[in-house]
Structures are given as C-alpha cells and as structure tokens.
Design a protein around this motif. Sequence first.
Motif, mmCIF file in Angstrom:
data_model
loop_
_atom_site.group_PDB
_atom_site.id
_atom_site.type_symbol
_atom_site.label_atom_id
_atom_site.label_comp_id
_atom_site.label_asym_id
_atom_site.label_seq_id
_atom_site.Cartn_x
_atom_site.Cartn_y
_atom_site.Cartn_z
ATOM 1 N N PHE A 84 20.252 -4.484 5.607
ATOM 2 C CA PHE A 84 21.466 -4.574 6.318
ATOM 3 C C PHE A 84 21.954 -3.161 6.902
ATOM 4 O O PHE A 84 22.286 -3.424 7.964
ATOM 5 N N PHE A 85 21.743 -1.913 6.273
ATOM 6 C CA PHE A 85 22.233 -0.731 7.096
ATOM 7 C C PHE A 85 21.133 -0.489 7.991
ATOM 8 O O PHE A 85 21.680 -0.099 9.062
ATOM 9 N N ALA A 86 19.774 -0.736 7.936
ATOM 10 C CA ALA A 86 18.799 -0.515 9.045
ATOM 11 C C ALA A 86 19.394 -1.338 10.425
ATOM 12 O O ALA A 86 19.342 -0.821 11.539
ATOM 13 N N GLY A 87 19.782 -2.672 10.268
ATOM 14 C CA GLY A 87 20.545 -3.488 11.224
ATOM 15 C C GLY A 87 21.674 -2.854 11.781
ATOM 16 O O GLY A 87 21.794 -2.801 13.091
ATOM 17 N N LEU A 88 22.584 -2.067 11.276
ATOM 18 C CA LEU A 88 23.568 -1.349 11.734
ATOM 19 C C LEU A 88 23.119 -0.259 12.611
ATOM 20 O O LEU A 88 23.707 0.026 13.662
ATOM 21 N N PHE A 89 22.282 0.525 11.920
ATOM 22 C CA PHE A 89 21.612 1.529 12.686
ATOM 23 C C PHE A 89 20.752 1.118 14.102
ATOM 24 O O PHE A 89 21.130 1.769 15.174
ATOM 25 N N SER A 90 20.235 0.095 14.015
ATOM 26 C CA SER A 90 19.665 -0.232 15.198
ATOM 27 C C SER A 90 20.548 -0.882 16.296
ATOM 28 O O SER A 90 20.341 -0.904 17.395
ATOM 29 N N GLY A 91 21.985 -1.135 15.623
ATOM 30 C CA GLY A 91 23.016 -1.573 16.699
ATOM 31 C C GLY A 91 23.819 -0.285 17.234
ATOM 32 O O GLY A 91 24.752 -0.511 17.843
ATOM 33 N N PHE A 108 26.542 11.281 4.794
ATOM 34 C CA PHE A 108 25.423 12.036 5.219
ATOM 35 C C PHE A 108 24.199 11.338 5.581
ATOM 36 O O PHE A 108 23.404 11.151 6.679
ATOM 37 N N ALA A 109 24.068 10.347 4.578
ATOM 38 C CA ALA A 109 22.662 9.419 4.859
ATOM 39 C C ALA A 109 22.991 8.339 5.911
ATOM 40 O O ALA A 109 22.169 8.202 6.746
ATOM 41 N N PHE A 110 24.282 7.902 6.015
ATOM 42 C CA PHE A 110 24.358 6.999 7.172
ATOM 43 C C PHE A 110 24.471 7.751 8.585
ATOM 44 O O PHE A 110 23.689 7.086 9.252
ATOM 45 N N ASN A 111 24.740 8.993 8.589
ATOM 46 C CA ASN A 111 24.819 9.581 9.823
ATOM 47 C C ASN A 111 23.357 10.038 10.252
ATOM 48 O O ASN A 111 23.259 10.428 11.408
ATOM 49 N N LYS A 112 22.637 10.107 9.193
ATOM 50 C CA LYS A 112 20.872 10.426 9.592
ATOM 51 C C LYS A 112 20.159 9.128 9.821
ATOM 52 O O LYS A 112 19.354 9.195 10.205
ATOM 53 N N ALA A 113 21.161 7.845 10.099
ATOM 54 C CA ALA A 113 20.476 6.657 10.076
ATOM 55 C C ALA A 113 19.305 6.443 9.247
ATOM 56 O O ALA A 113 18.347 5.785 9.616
ATOM 57 N N ASP A 114 19.495 6.805 7.937
ATOM 58 C CA ASP A 114 18.485 6.637 6.815
ATOM 59 C C ASP A 114 18.940 5.657 5.862
ATOM 60 O O ASP A 114 19.482 5.745 4.942
ATOM 61 N N ALA A 115 18.455 4.219 6.116
ATOM 62 C CA ALA A 115 18.831 3.170 5.343
ATOM 63 C C ALA A 115 18.302 3.324 4.053
ATOM 64 O O ALA A 115 18.918 2.901 3.229
ATOM 65 N N LYS A 116 17.031 3.930 3.901
ATOM 66 C CA LYS A 116 16.631 3.903 2.668
ATOM 67 C C LYS A 116 17.396 4.846 1.760
ATOM 68 O O LYS A 116 17.584 4.749 0.513
ATOM 69 N N GLY A 118 30.012 2.679 17.158
ATOM 70 C CA GLY A 118 28.882 1.799 17.689
ATOM 71 C C GLY A 118 29.004 1.543 18.931
ATOM 72 O O GLY A 118 29.547 2.156 19.921
ATOM 73 N N LYS A 119 27.973 0.743 19.418
ATOM 74 C CA LYS A 119 27.826 0.084 20.763
ATOM 75 C C LYS A 119 28.456 -1.247 21.087
ATOM 76 O O LYS A 119 28.357 -2.138 20.227
ATOM 77 N N GLY A 120 29.177 -1.290 22.140
ATOM 78 C CA GLY A 120 29.698 -2.600 22.527
ATOM 79 C C GLY A 120 28.712 -3.728 22.828
ATOM 80 O O GLY A 120 27.550 -2.996 23.512
ATOM 81 N N PRO A 121 28.789 -4.854 23.287
ATOM 82 C CA PRO A 121 27.777 -5.675 24.269
ATOM 83 C C PRO A 121 27.314 -5.023 25.521
ATOM 84 O O PRO A 121 26.277 -5.147 25.993
ATOM 85 N N ASP A 122 28.183 -4.231 26.202
ATOM 86 C CA ASP A 122 27.667 -3.515 27.424
ATOM 87 C C ASP A 122 27.071 -2.296 27.071
ATOM 88 O O ASP A 122 26.800 -1.568 28.166
ATOM 89 N N GLY A 123 26.857 -1.762 25.906
ATOM 90 C CA GLY A 123 26.329 -0.419 25.533
ATOM 91 C C GLY A 123 27.201 0.698 25.450
ATOM 92 O O GLY A 123 26.688 1.696 25.090
ATOM 93 N N SER A 124 28.549 0.204 25.755
ATOM 94 C CA SER A 124 29.664 1.471 25.888
ATOM 95 C C SER A 124 29.815 1.693 24.585
ATOM 96 O O SER A 124 29.787 1.075 23.609
#
Length: 132
Positions: A62-69, A25-33, A98-104
């Motif tokens: 670390f998780f904020a980086g995943l969310f920004s990706g 739930f926290a991950f899917n809200k992109a809530d790194a804190k 996630g997103k690939g290098p081309d954004g897909s």
Amino acid sequence: MMNLTSSTSFDFKAEIIGAYSAWDFAFNKADAKAVAATYVSNAKVLPPTHQVISGPEEIENFFAGLFSGGFTDHKLTIIDAGGDEKVVYSTAKWSAEGKGPDGSRQSAGGIATHVFERQADGSLKLRLHTFN
C-alpha cells in the motif's frame, strides 16, 4: 522484558511524538518496508478508499503505491493521546505532498487515528491506523 507495574507512568504524548517522528522519517525516505515495520504483524490500515489492508506485505505494498504516486513530505501532528501500559491511542492531523493527474504538486491532508500496542521492549507498534 520491561517490568510494568501499577506505579509505572507513561508520557503518552512524548511516546506518540517519538513514534510519529519515526513513522514520518520512514515515509519521507519512501521506505515502504520501514513503514510496514512500524506495525504489528496482524495490523490493519483503513484508508479513505474503504479498503482493508492487513499484515506486513499488504501494508508495505500500500505504501509503496503511495510512494510511486509521488507522495512525500508527510507530517503527523498530535491532537490527543492516552492509553495504558499495553495499548496507546492517538489522533493526529496529517499532511503530505503528492502529484496531481497532470504531475503538479498537490497538498493532501486529513485526520488520522492510531492504536498502538506496547512491545516487550517498551516500544510502540501500530495495531490500527485509519485516516481520511
């Protein structure tokens, strides 16, 4: 404080399913804190990068980086669980988008191992989290 005696029994699988639901739930809200709050203060996260991530600030970053990706739609599915009144462990299959290098959109997934410490209130917090 919860009184734990030798007659206390735990439903480890149910506890882990609850902990996984809160984490997803926290991950899917992109809530790194909120994700970082599911770990004890001296926890370690060992991702496939071979980086050792220690403590709340590094875990949050670390998780904020995943969310920004663009990572989202995380799901943990329990494989096994066990433990005792102090330490609980589990293994799980994980999946995310996630997103690939081309954004897909790209699917990601693997296997994770978790070691939890039971807190004074009976809840579980992660001490160790490793995944591939």
